[in-house]
Design an enzyme around this catalytic site. Sequence first.
Site, mmCIF file in Angstrom:
data_model
loop_
_atom_site.group_PDB
_atom_site.id
_atom_site.type_symbol
_atom_site.label_atom_id
_atom_site.label_comp_id
_atom_site.label_asym_id
_atom_site.label_seq_id
_atom_site.Cartn_x
_atom_site.Cartn_y
_atom_site.Cartn_z
ATOM 1 N N CYS A 79 0.968 -1.302 0.349
ATOM 2 C CA CYS A 79 0.155 -0.334 -0.016
ATOM 3 C C CYS A 79 0.572 1.140 -0.144
ATOM 4 O O CYS A 79 1.814 1.517 -1.006
ATOM 5 C CB CYS A 79 -0.853 0.039 0.931
ATOM 6 N N HIS A 181 -3.581 -4.925 0.232
ATOM 7 C CA HIS A 181 -2.753 -5.161 1.625
ATOM 8 C C HIS A 181 -2.851 -6.875 1.654
ATOM 9 O O HIS A 181 -4.041 -7.349 1.536
ATOM 10 C CB HIS A 181 -3.848 -5.005 2.927
ATOM 11 N N GLU A 183 -2.049 -8.934 3.182
ATOM 12 C CA GLU A 183 -1.953 -9.889 5.480
ATOM 13 C C GLU A 183 -3.373 -9.749 5.274
ATOM 14 O O GLU A 183 -4.113 -10.184 6.367
ATOM 15 C CB GLU A 183 -1.106 -8.784 6.086
#
Length: 201
Positions: A79, A181, A183
């Site tokens: 990001c 993202h 994660e």
Amino acid sequence: MIGIIDYGLGNLTSVKNALDKLNVPNFISDDPLKLQTSTGLILPGVGAAGTGMKNLQAKKLDQVIKDEIQKGKPFLGTCLGMQLLFDFSDEGDTKCLGIIPGEVKLFQGNLKIPEIGWNSVSIVKNESKVMQGIKDDSYFYFVNSYYCVPADKKVVAGETEYGAIFASAIEKGNIFATQFHSEKSGKTGLMLLKNFTEVCK
């Protein structure tokens, strides 16, 4: 051992939790000397480009990133961590790290800004190291008002459409970065992170 760069911004805990889930040894640090001992670096990101650069420079982490990338250490930006790799961001008229030639632009048109939610990524580089095993047009989680415009299109590894088609993943040598993202992107995101950690071995 993966080093997660702590520059006062970003979802550090989410990245650490994802690596822990993969049983990948990792640590969070803002200590340049400790980060140098890592086998790979991750620069997460949530926030503004100007603040991000100011924080990196205050902790002398900007130079660590440049030096370690120059040495060939695998690096993953997420990001804002992707956007800061470029020369310049329109967000706050910010001069960034200048590692990847290009600019960061604000989304234009009648779009909801920021883009928040799931969107698909078209894989541009079939030989991409971090996209191995990931199906074309897989969905990842985005939160962004700005997008990256690389000067050299050859670095683009994945593209996404939001008003227009933009580079949502880049890959150049030991440099990897995603606008989304990983994660927060479920099993597919974990697969990308696992692929990155394999590169770090």
